[in-house]
Motif scaffolding. Structure first.
Motif, PDB file in Angstrom:
ATOM      1  N   LYS A 156      -1.144 -37.703  72.762  1.00 48.89           N
ATOM      2  CA  LYS A 156       0.233 -37.766  73.278  1.00 48.89           C
ATOM      3  C   LYS A 156       0.615 -39.185  73.671  1.00 48.89           C
ATOM      4  CE  LYS A 156       1.163 -33.132  74.980  1.00 48.89           C
ATOM      5  NZ  LYS A 156       1.617 -32.362  76.142  1.00 48.89           N
ATOM      6  N   ALA A 157      -0.311 -39.916  74.285  1.00 49.41           N
ATOM      7  CA  ALA A 157      -0.023 -41.298  74.687  1.00 49.41           C
ATOM      8  C   ALA A 157       0.231 -42.173  73.465  1.00 49.41           C
ATOM      9  CB  ALA A 157      -1.179 -41.861  75.519  1.00 49.41           C
ATOM     10  N   LYS A 158      -0.588 -42.038  72.440  1.00 43.93           N
ATOM     11  CA  LYS A 158      -0.404 -42.824  71.213  1.00 43.93           C
ATOM     12  C   LYS A 158       0.932 -42.485  70.561  1.00 43.93           C
ATOM     13  CE  LYS A 158      -3.972 -45.378  71.140  1.00 43.93           C
ATOM     14  NZ  LYS A 158      -3.823 -46.823  71.319  1.00 43.93           N
ATOM     15  N   LEU A 159       1.254 -41.212  70.521  1.00 36.10           N
ATOM     16  CA  LEU A 159       2.500 -40.769  69.900  1.00 36.10           C
ATOM     17  C   LEU A 159       3.707 -41.284  70.688  1.00 36.10           C
ATOM     18  CD1 LEU A 159       3.531 -39.174  67.507  1.00 36.10           C
ATOM     19  CD2 LEU A 159       3.337 -37.098  68.873  1.00 36.10           C
ATOM     20  N   ARG A 160       3.582 -41.336  72.004  1.00 35.74           N
ATOM     21  CA  ARG A 160       4.683 -41.801  72.854  1.00 35.74           C
ATOM     22  C   ARG A 160       4.823 -43.339  72.796  1.00 35.74           C
ATOM     23  NH1 ARG A 160       2.920 -39.677  77.071  1.00 35.74           N
ATOM     24  NH2 ARG A 160       1.918 -41.494  77.965  1.00 35.74           N
ATOM     25  N   LYS A 161       3.696 -44.064  72.853  1.00 31.59           N
ATOM     26  CA  LYS A 161       3.748 -45.528  72.950  1.00 31.59           C
ATOM     27  C   LYS A 161       3.820 -46.236  71.596  1.00 31.59           C
ATOM     28  CE  LYS A 161       1.086 -45.584  77.226  1.00 31.59           C
ATOM     29  NZ  LYS A 161      -0.235 -45.883  77.805  1.00 31.59           N
ATOM     30  N   TYR A 162       3.201 -45.662  70.566  1.00 32.49           N
ATOM     31  CA  TYR A 162       3.111 -46.331  69.267  1.00 32.49           C
ATOM     32  C   TYR A 162       3.511 -45.420  68.109  1.00 32.49           C
ATOM     33  CZ  TYR A 162       0.211 -49.227  72.291  1.00 32.49           C
ATOM     34  OH  TYR A 162      -0.253 -49.983  73.326  1.00 32.49           O
ATOM     35  N   PRO A 163       4.702 -44.837  68.147  1.00 34.62           N
ATOM     36  CA  PRO A 163       5.083 -43.903  67.076  1.00 34.62           C
ATOM     37  C   PRO A 163       5.239 -44.578  65.717  1.00 34.62           C
ATOM     38  CG  PRO A 163       6.970 -44.392  68.461  1.00 34.62           C
ATOM     39  CD  PRO A 163       5.782 -45.020  69.124  1.00 34.62           C
ATOM     40  N   ASP A 164       5.529 -45.890  65.702  1.00 31.71           N
ATOM     41  CA  ASP A 164       5.784 -46.587  64.445  1.00 31.71           C
ATOM     42  C   ASP A 164       4.551 -47.275  63.867  1.00 31.71           C
ATOM     43  OD1 ASP A 164       8.478 -45.844  64.543  1.00 31.71           O
ATOM     44  OD2 ASP A 164       8.940 -47.524  65.877  1.00 31.71           O
TER      45      ASP A 164
END
Length: 155
Positions: free
Chosen positions: A66-74
């Motif tokens: 979830k953190a990766k998806l929230r902070k680095y979606p691109d």
């Protein structure tokens, strides 16, 4: 006599429970998985056959994803059909959002896998998706295992 009665009663209750599991187990499992964010799993695993990719508990992996998806979606994380995909693109193709993710949607319980490595390996696909396993739990991938290294450092 009391010991015999107690043993007999326990045997009957155990069989009744087994009958209940046989008749209702699948339905109960579906109902449990339908409840969003029911993730009280915060225990440490004990396993004599340790896999590096399984060193964290489910809640830790869930928070990391979830953190990766929230902070680095691109962030570019994989290649599919010759096209580079971002983390957000992977989740869109799986029809998943960070909100959809829970312990139950990850579905990484290793129940009934003892001596069955085929079942064990299937259970270590987050949300049943081999793409998520490749991105988050493998070293041989497009991001050269960076997410697994970060997870390992956190543990």
């Amino acid at each position: 006599p009391v010991k015999s009665f107690a043993y007999g009663r326990l045997a009957v209750l155990e069989e009744l429970f087994n009958l209940h599991v046989l008749l209702n187990g699948g339905r109960e499992l579906r109902l449990q998985k339908a409840v969003p964010h029911r993730d009280f799993y915060n225990i440490r695993k004990v396993d004599t056959h340790v896999h590096h990719s399984a060193c964290m508990n489910q809640k830790h992996l869930l928070r990391f994803i979830k953190a990766k998806l929230r902070k680095y979606p691109d962030e570019l994380v994989t290649v599919r059909d010759g096209r580079e995909l971002t983390l957000e693109g992977v989740f869109k193709s799986l029809r998943l959002t960070a909100y959809d993710l829970s312990i139950d949607t990850l579905d990484m319980h290793a129940h009934d896998t003892f001596h069955r490595f085929d079942r064990f390996n299937l259970k270590y696909n987050p949300a049943g998706q081999s793409r998520l396993r490749e991105i988050f739990l493998k070293t041989d991938n497009y991001i050269r295992g960076r997410y697994l290294a970060e997870l390992t450092r956190e543990v």
